[in-house]
Design a protein around this motif. Structure first.
Motif, mmCIF file in Angstrom:
data_model
loop_
_atom_site.group_PDB
_atom_site.id
_atom_site.type_symbol
_atom_site.label_atom_id
_atom_site.label_comp_id
_atom_site.label_asym_id
_atom_site.label_seq_id
_atom_site.Cartn_x
_atom_site.Cartn_y
_atom_site.Cartn_z
ATOM 1 N N GLY A 124 0.828 -1.196 0.000
ATOM 2 C CA GLY A 124 0.000 0.000 0.000
ATOM 3 C C GLY A 124 0.861 1.243 0.000
ATOM 4 N N ILE A 125 0.248 2.338 0.335
ATOM 5 C CA ILE A 125 0.959 3.622 0.328
ATOM 6 C C ILE A 125 2.086 3.631 1.353
ATOM 7 C CG2 ILE A 125 -0.621 4.805 1.904
ATOM 8 C CD1 ILE A 125 0.121 6.971 -0.719
ATOM 9 N N LEU A 126 1.883 2.971 2.506
ATOM 10 C CA LEU A 126 2.910 2.944 3.542
ATOM 11 C C LEU A 126 4.177 2.230 3.048
ATOM 12 C CD1 LEU A 126 3.296 4.030 6.341
ATOM 13 C CD2 LEU A 126 2.288 1.959 7.260
ATOM 14 N N ALA A 127 4.009 1.154 2.284
ATOM 15 C CA ALA A 127 5.167 0.438 1.730
ATOM 16 C C ALA A 127 5.942 1.329 0.771
ATOM 17 C CB ALA A 127 4.711 -0.832 1.020
ATOM 18 N N ARG A 128 5.232 2.116 -0.021
ATOM 19 C CA ARG A 128 5.906 2.996 -0.963
ATOM 20 C C ARG A 128 6.571 4.182 -0.253
ATOM 21 N NH1 ARG A 128 1.639 0.866 -3.659
ATOM 22 N NH2 ARG A 128 0.182 2.580 -3.455
ATOM 23 N N VAL A 129 5.976 4.644 0.852
ATOM 24 C CA VAL A 129 6.606 5.696 1.665
ATOM 25 C C VAL A 129 7.914 5.173 2.255
ATOM 26 C CG1 VAL A 129 6.384 7.027 3.812
ATOM 27 C CG2 VAL A 129 4.497 6.988 2.175
ATOM 28 N N ILE A 130 7.861 3.953 2.797
ATOM 29 C CA ILE A 130 9.071 3.339 3.357
ATOM 30 C C ILE A 130 10.148 3.236 2.272
ATOM 31 C CG2 ILE A 130 10.073 1.216 4.308
ATOM 32 C CD1 ILE A 130 7.328 0.737 5.682
ATOM 33 N N ALA A 131 9.752 2.792 1.072
ATOM 34 C CA ALA A 131 10.712 2.643 -0.030
ATOM 35 C C ALA A 131 11.347 3.982 -0.397
ATOM 36 C CB ALA A 131 10.015 2.031 -1.246
ATOM 37 N N GLY A 132 10.549 5.039 -0.466
ATOM 38 C CA GLY A 132 11.070 6.361 -0.808
ATOM 39 C C GLY A 132 12.047 6.889 0.228
ATOM 40 N N ILE A 133 11.664 6.778 1.496
ATOM 41 C CA ILE A 133 12.551 7.238 2.574
ATOM 42 C C ILE A 133 13.824 6.401 2.584
ATOM 43 C CG2 ILE A 133 12.822 7.475 5.080
ATOM 44 C CD1 ILE A 133 9.766 7.935 5.220
ATOM 45 N N SER A 134 13.679 5.099 2.369
ATOM 46 C CA SER A 134 14.808 4.181 2.393
ATOM 47 C C SER A 134 15.808 4.492 1.280
ATOM 48 C CB SER A 134 14.280 2.749 2.263
ATOM 49 O OG SER A 134 15.198 1.828 2.749
ATOM 50 N N LEU A 135 15.308 4.792 0.093
ATOM 51 C CA LEU A 135 16.185 5.158 -1.025
ATOM 52 C C LEU A 135 16.954 6.435 -0.693
ATOM 53 C CD1 LEU A 135 17.188 4.736 -3.931
ATOM 54 C CD2 LEU A 135 15.198 6.056 -4.699
ATOM 55 N N PHE A 136 16.256 7.437 -0.152
ATOM 56 C CA PHE A 136 16.902 8.693 0.229
ATOM 57 C C PHE A 136 17.944 8.453 1.318
ATOM 58 C CE2 PHE A 136 16.734 12.863 2.542
ATOM 59 C CZ PHE A 136 17.360 13.608 1.558
ATOM 60 N N GLU A 137 17.604 7.592 2.288
ATOM 61 C CA GLU A 137 18.539 7.277 3.369
ATOM 62 C C GLU A 137 19.802 6.616 2.825
ATOM 63 O OE1 GLU A 137 18.615 4.529 7.358
ATOM 64 O OE2 GLU A 137 17.763 3.782 5.496
ATOM 65 N N GLY A 138 19.644 5.714 1.854
ATOM 66 C CA GLY A 138 20.804 5.065 1.248
ATOM 67 C C GLY A 138 21.725 6.053 0.563
ATOM 68 N N LYS A 139 21.139 7.050 -0.101
ATOM 69 C CA LYS A 139 21.941 8.076 -0.766
ATOM 70 C C LYS A 139 22.659 8.965 0.256
ATOM 71 C CE LYS A 139 19.273 8.145 -5.003
ATOM 72 N NZ LYS A 139 18.451 8.906 -5.929
ATOM 73 N N ILE A 140 21.966 9.303 1.352
ATOM 74 C CA ILE A 140 22.589 10.094 2.428
ATOM 75 C C ILE A 140 23.734 9.310 3.058
ATOM 76 C CG2 ILE A 140 22.205 11.065 4.743
ATOM 77 C CD1 ILE A 140 21.041 12.810 2.566
ATOM 78 N N HIS A 141 23.529 8.008 3.254
ATOM 79 C CA HIS A 141 24.585 7.162 3.838
ATOM 80 C C HIS A 141 25.835 7.190 2.952
ATOM 81 C CE1 HIS A 141 26.620 3.914 5.863
ATOM 82 N NE2 HIS A 141 26.671 3.236 4.720
ATOM 83 N N ARG A 142 25.635 7.047 1.653
ATOM 84 C CA ARG A 142 26.768 7.071 0.719
ATOM 85 C C ARG A 142 27.500 8.414 0.810
ATOM 86 N NH1 ARG A 142 24.750 6.249 -4.771
ATOM 87 N NH2 ARG A 142 23.933 4.331 -3.898
ATOM 88 N N LEU A 143 26.739 9.511 0.877
ATOM 89 C CA LEU A 143 27.355 10.841 1.010
ATOM 90 C C LEU A 143 28.109 10.985 2.325
ATOM 91 C CD1 LEU A 143 24.694 13.399 -0.255
ATOM 92 C CD2 LEU A 143 27.002 13.077 -1.132
ATOM 93 N N SER A 144 27.528 10.468 3.413
ATOM 94 C CA SER A 144 28.156 10.629 4.732
ATOM 95 C C SER A 144 29.482 9.886 4.823
ATOM 96 C CB SER A 144 27.211 10.167 5.848
ATOM 97 O OG SER A 144 27.081 8.768 5.861
ATOM 98 N N CYS A 145 29.679 8.892 3.978
ATOM 99 C CA CYS A 145 30.940 8.152 3.980
ATOM 100 C C CYS A 145 32.017 8.842 3.148
ATOM 101 C CB CYS A 145 30.711 6.735 3.437
ATOM 102 S SG CYS A 145 29.662 5.736 4.500
ATOM 103 N N SER A 146 31.642 9.849 2.351
ATOM 104 C CA SER A 146 32.627 10.451 1.457
ATOM 105 C C SER A 146 32.758 11.964 1.590
ATOM 106 C CB SER A 146 32.270 10.106 0.007
ATOM 107 O OG SER A 146 31.018 10.660 -0.316
ATOM 108 N N GLU A 147 31.832 12.618 2.271
ATOM 109 C CA GLU A 147 31.852 14.075 2.336
ATOM 110 C C GLU A 147 32.922 14.598 3.289
ATOM 111 O OE1 GLU A 147 30.440 16.686 0.751
ATOM 112 O OE2 GLU A 147 29.690 15.185 -0.629
ATOM 113 N N VAL A 148 33.188 15.883 3.149
ATOM 114 C CA VAL A 148 34.186 16.543 3.991
ATOM 115 C C VAL A 148 33.732 16.555 5.451
ATOM 116 C CG1 VAL A 148 35.202 17.963 2.182
ATOM 117 C CG2 VAL A 148 33.182 18.770 3.378
ATOM 118 N N LEU A 149 34.668 16.693 6.329
ATOM 119 C CA LEU A 149 34.431 16.540 7.756
ATOM 120 C C LEU A 149 33.327 17.415 8.333
ATOM 121 C CD1 LEU A 149 36.090 14.319 8.757
ATOM 122 C CD2 LEU A 149 37.717 15.930 9.720
#
Length: 189
Positions: A124-149
């Protein structure tokens, strides 16, 4: 979420059952899909051939491992469909997979053997909300491992806030599904 069986044999069994269009119950191990699918849960795998949507929880083989994760993005390239997946309880995105990697979709979850409750998993809509937030979180995680201090602490804080939202939505999804659960196990569980 890894699956608690001999991995190679289980992958072969799921592929054979997919070819026969027959679902099956398997027992999970791991915590990558907590709280929706706790460690030791039994899940019913429906061997879907197509129609997988963002938000669906799929079982797939990747580098000799059998995983259960949520589809957070899909796209088409050269008339082939590709899927980006991620566990609800992990920060990183999985490598992109194609339809041949997917053994099926999780259709039912049996989390507590003592009460015999089974609940159906609906996209349902909740599953798609989780998927959207999860995708964004994965991108933030990748940035947090490579960005400046000086930016890194803010990104790390942001990814933990997103993780809290994912877990809260996953818990709400589980509670909503359990309200409509059936009693007693069928199909050999």
């Amino acid at each position: 979420m890894p699956v608690n069986n001999n991995k190679i044999d289980m992958i072969a069994i799921l592929k054979a059952r997919k070819n026969l269009n027959r679902g099956t119950w398997i027992t999970t191990c791991g915590i990558s899909m907590n709280p929706l699918i706790p460690q030791g849960s039994k899940v019913y795998i429906n061997p879907v051939a197509s129609g997988i949507r963002v938000g669906d929880v799929v079982v797939f083989g990747l580098e000799g491992n059998l995983l259960i994760h949520r589809v957070v993005r899909l796209y088409t390239e050269n008339s082939s469909v590709y899927y980006q997946t991620k566990g609800d309880n992990v920060f990183y995105l999985d490598p992109v997979i194609n339809e041949s990697n997917i053994m099926g979709c999780v259709e039912k979850i049996h989390t507590t053997p003592s009460d015999g409750a089974i609940f159906a998993l609906h996209n349902g809509i909740l599953a798609r909300v989780i998927a959207g937030i999860s995708l964004f979180e994965g991108k933030i995680h990748r940035l947090s491992c490579s960005e400046v201090l000086f930016i890194r602490p803010m990104l790390i804080c942001m990814k933990y806030i997103l993780k809290s939202l994912i877990l809260m939505c996953s818990y709400l999804m589980k509670m909503k599904s359990e309200r409509h659960c059936t009693r007693g196990m069928t199909n050999g569980v």
